[in-house]
Each structure stands twice: as structure tokens, then as C-alpha cells.
Design a protein around this motif. Structure first.
Motif, PDB file in Angstrom:
ATOM      1  N   CYS A  60      -7.949  -4.290  -0.707  1.00  0.00           N
ATOM      2  CA  CYS A  60      -7.336  -3.469   0.337  1.00  0.00           C
ATOM      3  C   CYS A  60      -8.334  -3.171   1.448  1.00  0.00           C
ATOM      4  CB  CYS A  60      -6.807  -2.160  -0.252  1.00  0.00           C
ATOM      5  SG  CYS A  60      -5.488  -2.395  -1.470  1.00  0.00           S
TER       6      CYS A  60
ATOM      7  N   PRO B  81       0.822  -1.201   0.000  1.00  0.00           N
ATOM      8  CA  PRO B  81       0.000   0.000   0.000  1.00  0.00           C
ATOM      9  C   PRO B  81       0.864   1.262   0.000  1.00  0.00           C
ATOM     10  CG  PRO B  81      -0.761  -1.554   1.662  1.00  0.00           C
ATOM     11  CD  PRO B  81       0.569  -2.047   1.177  1.00  0.00           C
TER      12      PRO B  81
ATOM     13  N   PHE C 164      -1.574   1.614  -4.208  1.00  0.00           N
ATOM     14  CA  PHE C 164      -0.609   0.556  -3.914  1.00  0.00           C
ATOM     15  C   PHE C 164       0.328   0.348  -5.093  1.00  0.00           C
ATOM     16  CE2 PHE C 164      -4.418  -1.566  -5.611  1.00  0.00           C
ATOM     17  CZ  PHE C 164      -3.900  -2.409  -6.591  1.00  0.00           C
TER      18      PHE C 164
ATOM     19  N   HIS D 147      -3.831   1.521   5.908  1.00  0.00           N
ATOM     20  CA  HIS D 147      -4.449   0.508   5.058  1.00  0.00           C
ATOM     21  C   HIS D 147      -3.462  -0.636   4.791  1.00  0.00           C
ATOM     22  CE1 HIS D 147      -7.356   3.689   4.513  1.00  0.00           C
ATOM     23  NE2 HIS D 147      -8.110   2.918   3.741  1.00  0.00           N
ATOM     24  N   TYR D 148      -3.993  -1.774   4.427  1.00  0.00           N
ATOM     25  CA  TYR D 148      -3.153  -2.897   4.005  1.00  0.00           C
ATOM     26  C   TYR D 148      -3.902  -3.662   2.919  1.00  0.00           C
ATOM     27  CZ  TYR D 148      -6.094  -5.332   7.478  1.00  0.00           C
ATOM     28  OH  TYR D 148      -7.148  -5.806   8.215  1.00  0.00           O
ATOM     29  N   CYS D 149      -3.169  -4.439   2.134  1.00  0.00           N
ATOM     30  CA  CYS D 149      -3.732  -5.095   0.953  1.00  0.00           C
ATOM     31  C   CYS D 149      -3.322  -6.552   0.893  1.00  0.00           C
ATOM     32  CB  CYS D 149      -3.288  -4.396  -0.322  1.00  0.00           C
ATOM     33  SG  CYS D 149      -3.699  -2.631  -0.421  1.00  0.00           S
TER      34      CYS D 149
ATOM     35  N   SER E  22      -7.349   1.961  -1.583  1.00  0.00           N
ATOM     36  CA  SER E  22      -6.006   2.406  -1.229  1.00  0.00           C
ATOM     37  C   SER E  22      -5.131   2.415  -2.468  1.00  0.00           C
ATOM     38  CB  SER E  22      -5.380   1.480  -0.180  1.00  0.00           C
ATOM     39  OG  SER E  22      -4.043   1.874   0.108  1.00  0.00           O
TER      40      SER E  22
END
Length: 361
Positions: free
Chosen positions: A123, A97, A135, A103-105, A133
């Protein structure tokens, strides 16, 4: 004799075209196919060309006018299309990301559509809500054995066991569970004997688009083998069984290729030595410096700022913390990569990082 040689070359090309080429020839120009991109606008709902200054791939040789494109499917769900390099479920993707809000993916899947390769990404905001998000994303597929001096390897696996792997020495990778959401991975012969060298990156896979994150808990050298422990977590920070991709590169770029590119580097903040390497200036020259707030770092890859560049980041540690890019990097000669790490609540927090950077040239 010349006729037989020509026939052999033509036959090999035909086999490669239909995906039946041998998986371990004597030598190969790893990687076979790859692409990288930066999703600068994750809200576009029709196929849209992604940032042209931060994408490239092997399709550019034969199709220089083609560009990677992307499309939003649902909240936080985004697909990236790499043109003309489709290889089905082969190879591995990585996602990082570009986000300061925690945030995370995760990768949902990757697949071939016509002649293209598509990477499907989901995400999440802290807590696990699906949310858009920005990325960075790469996909790479390799075959063949490399001569000594450089190395590249990857695995796809986890709760599904060892789904696929590539090791540039030709020896088989090994994967074993060591606890809930925890695995050991052995990459034989790719390292430097008794010295921790190179760089590793890890990304969670979740085909149901559930929130997952994976970290490199620790890694080390056992002779010339590289041993990596991968820990994965859910949105609550609890260990969870999932699949993941893991890749290793030494003396080569994060996509596995070399010459091109000749401008690439990597840094492991917890180690040093040959885990801090720069293709132009050698070992130990890349720098990492803390910024505000705590958990943010400026990683500088000296003399590597070139055309069409790419960065990936993975957290290193046994807890559920994770690390992102804060913003797209600039094109300064000393390439600045701005990294930020978070605890499970999405609050910036100090952590160890693994960072890889490459140009396309």
C-alpha cells in the motif's frame, strides 16, 4: 458399474488434491476455493488473527476453528494468510483500501505456503510513498461450467499478456492492449443479451511493489459478451504498463459462489438496471447518496446485513482517480458501505464507482 463409478469419484478427488483435475468439467460448484478478510491493523509484525467478524472462506467447512491471519513485512507491505485453501498462483485476488487519506494498494503476488494461500499486498500514500493502510482483500479460484442464469469470470494479465482466465461459459477470455497502460478484455457469453448486467472489479498487480492503480475505464454488453476496458496508472497519474486482475459476477457473489452465499449485491453508479442488483430484493433497490466532502458516497445494500460480510470497490472512469472504503461497514440490516473517491493528489473528488458486497451465508 457401481465399482467403476466409485473408482471414478475417488480418482477425481485425488486429481483435485494434487491440482490435476480437468479445468472445464461439465458443471462445477464455482468457486472451488475462496477467502475474504479485512485487515483492521496493518502494523502487526507477527502473524495475527484478522477481524473475525469480516472474514470467511471455504476452509471453514473442514476447519471451523481456523482463521485468516496477517503480518506486516515492511512499510505498507502486508501478507494475508487464508488457511487450508492453498492453490498456488491459481485464481485472482482483489484489494480495496479502507482509508480516508487517499492511500491505495496493489497486489505483489499470491502463492501457496504449506496448505495455505497467501496474498501479498503493498500500500502507498498519495505520491507513491510506501505506507501502512487498512484494506479488504479476497482471493478466489474457480473451474467448471455453470448453467445459464448466473455467471462468473476472471482474468489475470496485462503487460504479461493473458496469464490465466476463467469463464463460467467454458469459452476462452480474450485480452488485448489498446494503448499504454490500457487493455480490452472480452468475457464471452457471461452477460445478458444486449443489456449491461452484473459487476466488475479490478486490481493492479506489481511484483516489484511499485505504486500502481487500475480502473475500469468503461464496460459494456456486446450480445451476451461482456467487454471491459482496464486503464492503469503510476503514482504520478500517468498511464503505465502493468498487470492486473479483473473479475465479473452476475447472479452470484463477488467471490463467485452461490447458495451460500444468498445475501449479496452490487451497484454501478454510472449505469443502473441489472448493474444494481440485490439477491434478496432484486434489481434497482440498492441506493447511492452523496456525502460530504464531494467524492464521498453512502451505498446501501438493503436487507443484506448478515454475518461475516465483505466489500470491494473499483473506480470507473478513464482518468487516474481511484476509490476506497472510508471505514468498515456496520451490521445494520440495510448494509451501509461508505465509499470515497480521490484524484491523483489524494484529494477527495467526485467519480463513478463499482461496489460489490457479500455475506458468507
Amino acid at each position: 458399474m457401481r465399482v467403476r463409478r466409485v473408482v471414478a469419484v475417488v480418482l477425481a478427488a485425488l486429481l483435485a488434491a494434487v491440482g490435476l483435475a480437468p479445468t472445464a468439467p461439465a458443471t462445477a460448484a464455482t468457486a472451488d476455493r475462496w477467502g475474504f478478510a479485512y485487515v483492521d491493523n496493518p502494523t502487526v509484525t507477527s502473524w495475527t488473527v484478522l477481524d473475525t467478524s469480516r472474514q470467511w472462506g471455504t476452509w471453514k467447512t473442514a476447519f471451523p476453528a481456523a482463521w485468516a491471519t496477517g503480518i506486516k513485512l515492511a512499510p505498507g507491505r502486508f501478507q494475508v494468510r487464508f488457511p487450508q485453501i492453498g492453490a498456488g498462483a491459481r485464481g485472482v485476488p482483489h484489494v480495496t483500501p479502507v482509508d480516508r487519506a487517499g492511500h491505495y494498494c496493489t497486489v505483489v503476488r499470491w502463492f501457496q505456503s504449506g496448505t495455505d494461500e497467501i496474498v501479498d499486498v503493498q500500500c502507498f500514500a498519495p505520491g507513491g510513498t510506501r505506507d501502512d493502510s487498512r484494506f479488504t482483500v479476497l482471493w478466489t479460484a474457480s473451474s467448471g461450467v455453470l448453467p445459464a442464469g448466473t455467471a462468473h469470470a476472471y482474468v489475470q494479465g496485462g503487460v504479461s499478456g493473458l496469464v490465466q482466465s476463467y469463464v463460467s461459459t467454458g469459452a476462452p477470455a480474450a485480452l488485448a492492449p489498446v494503448g499504454v497502460g490500457q487493455w480490452s478484455v472480452k468475457l464471452p457469453g457471461v452477460g445478458l443479451a444486449g443489456v449491461l448486467a452484473g459487476n466488475v472489479q479490478a486490481t493492479a498487480i506489481q511484483p516489484n511493489a511499485a505504486p500502481r492503480r487500475c480502473t475500469v475505464a468503461r464496460w459494456g454488453a456486446s450480445g451476451s459478451d461482456v467487454l471491459v476496458y482496464v486503464f492503469c496508472f503510476d503514482q504520478a497519474g500517468a498511464p503505465v504498463n502493468t498487470d492486473f486482475t479483473l473479475s465479473y459476477h452476475r447472479g452470484r457473489s463477488v467471490v463467485g459462489s452461490l447458495a451460500p452465499p444468498t445475501f449479496f449485491g452490487h451497484l454501478a453508479s454510472a449505469a443502473g438496471g441489472p448493474t444494481n442488483d440485490n439477491s434478496q430484493l432484486g434489481v434497482g433497490v440498492n441506493t447511492i447518496a452523496p456525502l460530504a466532502p464531494a467524492g464521498r458516497y453512502l451505498v446501501t445494500f438493503k436487507q443484506l446485513g448478515q454475518k461475516e460480510t465483505h466489500a470491494q470497490v473499483t473506480a470507473q472512469g478513464t482518468g487516474p482517480n481511484y476509490c476506497n472504503l472510508t471505514q468498515p461497514w456496520s451490521y445494520a440490516v440495510d448494509a451501509p458501505v461508505d465509499v470515497i473517491c480521490f484524484d491523483n493528489t489524494g484529494t477527495p473528488a467526485p467519480y463513478q464507482v463499482l461496489v460489490a458486497f457479500t455475506s458468507r451465508i
